[in-house]
Structure formats: C-alpha cells, structure tokens
Design a protein around this motif. Structure first.
Motif, PDB file in Angstrom:
ATOM      1  N   GLN A   1       0.820  -1.197   0.000  1.00 43.32           N
ATOM      2  CA  GLN A   1       0.000   0.000   0.000  1.00 43.32           C
ATOM      3  C   GLN A   1       0.865   1.262   0.000  1.00 43.32           C
ATOM      4  O   GLN A   1       2.009   1.261   0.439  1.00 43.32           O
ATOM      5  CB  GLN A   1      -0.927   0.010   1.217  1.00 43.32           C
ATOM      6  CG  GLN A   1      -2.007  -1.065   1.153  1.00 43.32           C
ATOM      7  CD  GLN A   1      -2.903  -1.014   2.359  1.00 43.32           C
ATOM      8  OE1 GLN A   1      -2.435  -1.038   3.489  1.00 43.32           O
ATOM      9  NE2 GLN A   1      -4.198  -0.927   2.125  1.00 43.32           N
ATOM     10  N   VAL A   2       0.270   2.341  -0.470  1.00 40.73           N
ATOM     11  CA  VAL A   2       0.969   3.623  -0.509  1.00 40.73           C
ATOM     12  C   VAL A   2       0.867   4.305   0.844  1.00 40.73           C
ATOM     13  O   VAL A   2      -0.191   4.325   1.480  1.00 40.73           O
ATOM     14  CB  VAL A   2       0.361   4.525  -1.605  1.00 40.73           C
ATOM     15  CG1 VAL A   2       0.958   5.919  -1.539  1.00 40.73           C
ATOM     16  CG2 VAL A   2       0.597   3.906  -2.979  1.00 40.73           C
ATOM     17  N   ILE A   3       1.981   4.856   1.307  1.00 39.80           N
ATOM     18  CA  ILE A   3       2.031   5.573   2.580  1.00 39.80           C
ATOM     19  C   ILE A   3       1.703   7.039   2.329  1.00 39.80           C
ATOM     20  O   ILE A   3       2.408   7.722   1.590  1.00 39.80           O
ATOM     21  CB  ILE A   3       3.426   5.452   3.211  1.00 39.80           C
ATOM     22  CG1 ILE A   3       3.791   3.982   3.429  1.00 39.80           C
ATOM     23  CG2 ILE A   3       3.489   6.214   4.523  1.00 39.80           C
ATOM     24  CD1 ILE A   3       5.253   3.757   3.769  1.00 39.80           C
ATOM     25  N   ARG A   4       0.642   7.512   2.937  1.00 36.86           N
ATOM     26  CA  ARG A   4       0.191   8.897   2.753  1.00 36.86           C
ATOM     27  C   ARG A   4       0.829   9.786   3.817  1.00 36.86           C
ATOM     28  O   ARG A   4       0.696   9.523   5.011  1.00 36.86           O
ATOM     29  CB  ARG A   4      -1.335   8.957   2.829  1.00 36.86           C
ATOM     30  CG  ARG A   4      -2.022   8.164   1.721  1.00 36.86           C
ATOM     31  CD  ARG A   4      -3.509   7.987   1.974  1.00 36.86           C
ATOM     32  NE  ARG A   4      -4.204   9.265   2.106  1.00 36.86           N
ATOM     33  CZ  ARG A   4      -4.594  10.019   1.080  1.00 36.86           C
ATOM     34  NH1 ARG A   4      -4.345   9.613  -0.175  1.00 36.86           N
ATOM     35  NH2 ARG A   4      -5.212  11.162   1.270  1.00 36.86           N
ATOM     36  N   VAL A   5       1.509  10.843   3.364  1.00 40.64           N
ATOM     37  CA  VAL A   5       2.301  11.680   4.264  1.00 40.64           C
ATOM     38  C   VAL A   5       1.824  13.126   4.228  1.00 40.64           C
ATOM     39  O   VAL A   5       1.574  13.696   3.158  1.00 40.64           O
ATOM     40  CB  VAL A   5       3.800  11.625   3.881  1.00 40.64           C
ATOM     41  CG1 VAL A   5       4.617  12.599   4.726  1.00 40.64           C
ATOM     42  CG2 VAL A   5       4.328  10.206   4.046  1.00 40.64           C
ATOM     43  N   LEU A   6       1.722  13.724   5.422  1.00 45.05           N
ATOM     44  CA  LEU A   6       1.487  15.162   5.578  1.00 45.05           C
ATOM     45  C   LEU A   6       2.785  15.789   6.052  1.00 45.05           C
ATOM     46  O   LEU A   6       3.369  15.344   7.044  1.00 45.05           O
ATOM     47  CB  LEU A   6       0.384  15.417   6.600  1.00 45.05           C
ATOM     48  CG  LEU A   6       0.231  16.860   7.119  1.00 45.05           C
ATOM     49  CD1 LEU A   6      -0.110  17.823   5.998  1.00 45.05           C
ATOM     50  CD2 LEU A   6      -0.821  16.922   8.230  1.00 45.05           C
TER      51      LEU A   6
END
Length: 228
Positions: free
Chosen positions: A6-11
């Motif tokens: 899965q793709v890691i979503r980063v802020l």
C-alpha cells in the motif's frame, strides 16, 4: 500495521519553504509514498489530517503559531491518529524528549540523506520507532537530569507495577533499547511472543509506541534485573 504494497500517505509540516521543497523531491522519488498535503504551521494540522487522512506526519519542531510540539500533543490525543515523525536539527534535546513523550514515533535530522528519510517513513508506518541507540542514550541522560524526577519516578513505578512476569521483563528490555529479536534471544522467547508482549504492554499502560515504554522504564529508574 500497514501492508507493504500500500501507498504511505504523508502530511509534511514545516515553516521553511526550502525544506519542504527538498522533502517534496525526496518523497516524490519513492513509489510507495504519496505527499498528500503540506502545512507551514501546526495550527493547520487538525484540518489537514481530517481532510486527507495521512498515515504519517513529518513534523517540524520550531514553527510560528502552533509549534510542532503542541501540534504533536494535540494530534496524538485523537482516536486513530497518524504516526508522527519529528523533523529536528537535534540541538534541542528537551524538545525532542517532549515530542517522544507525546507519542511521536521518532525523529529525523533535517539534513538526513534522502534514502534515510524514506527508510524512516517506511519503518514508522510498519510499526517500529526511528531512534538510534546513541540518541536513546543521550535522551536517557537528559531524563536523568530533568527537574521533577522524583514525581515522575513515583508515577512511572505505579504504572509499571501493572506489569508482571514476562511483560515486565520485556518492558525492561525495551527500556535498554533492545530490538524484538534481541529480546527474544535474551529471554528465550519466540519473536511472535515478544511482539505479543509488546502489544499487551502498550495496551495495558495506554502508550503509543515502544519509545514511550523505554522512557517510562527510565523514568522509573528500575535496574535491569527487574527489582525496584
């Protein structure tokens, strides 16, 4: 724990536009990481987290308005909060310590190589902290010199009294900076058993990650043999 596919979503939260630009390029080169939003002030974090649902927040410490420490403390109080990885120059040990106590999963130096930054993001989202043994020792020294040590020791010992047997042994080993594999070898436990004990310790003591276990153990000033 996030599946590797899965793709890691980063802020990304940093008031320095140049730093943000560099990190944007770094993260853009990783196929499994997506930069979903950016902020220049900790005050923007709650709204952006609600809007984008990041898995991880890269959080600068020093920012105008709401700094990264306050933003981390507020964020980690939320249910299902994303992990927080602190961005620092590491010239402020007390600030890093406060962030770790608030539930940050570790820290990154701002001048870290791109591959190290990407690896740290993957490590944290896989459920492991990013904190080297050398830095752990430095922070422990800082804990030992803090004011209010007696009050923290009493509170930490009261919490650790909730643990018994192998859970206590595992907690003390985490406090010494041992990995799960090292704990398994030392205590003659299978790796899945060690992971189960760590998960139970986090739940029983209402902690976010193993860094907080280590800080609690050192606040309690317990010797390695488990006797107070």
């Amino acid at each position: 724990m996030r599946e590797r596919a899965q793709v890691i979503r980063v802020l990304l939260v940093d008031d320095d536009a140049i730093v943000r630009a560099g990190l944007r390029l770094t993260l853009g080169g990783a196929p499994d990481i997506e930069l979903v939003a950016e902020a220049a002030d900790g005050a923007e974090v709650p709204e952006l987290v609600a809007a984008h649902g990041p898995d991880l927040v890269l959080m600068d410490i020093r920012m105008p308005g709401v700094d990264g420490l306050a933003a981390t403390e507020r964020l980690r109080e939320r249910p299902d909060a994303p992990e927080v990885l602190v961005l620092t120059t590491f010239h402020t040990d007390a600030h890093v310590l406060r962030a770790l106590r608030a539930g940050a999963a570790g820290f990154l130096l701002k001048d870290a190589p791109p591959q190290e930054i990407v690896a740290a993001i993957r490590t944290v989202t896989a459920g492991d902290p990013v904190l080297s043994p050398a830095v752990t020792r430095r922070l422990i020294d800082r804990v030992a010199g803090d004011t209010g040590q007696e009050a923290r020791r009493a509170a930490a010992r009261a919490r650790l009294a909730l643990l018994a047997g192998r859970e206590r042994d595992v907690a003390l080993a985490v406090g010494r900076g041992l990995s799960n594999a090292e704990i398994g070898r030392e205590l003659h436990l299978a790796l899945p058993t060690v992971k189960t004990h760590v998960s139970r310790i986090l739940t029983r003591l209402d902690l976010n990650n193993r860094v907080q276990i280590a800080l609690l153990v050192h606040d309690a000033s317990l010797p390695e043999n488990g006797t107070a």
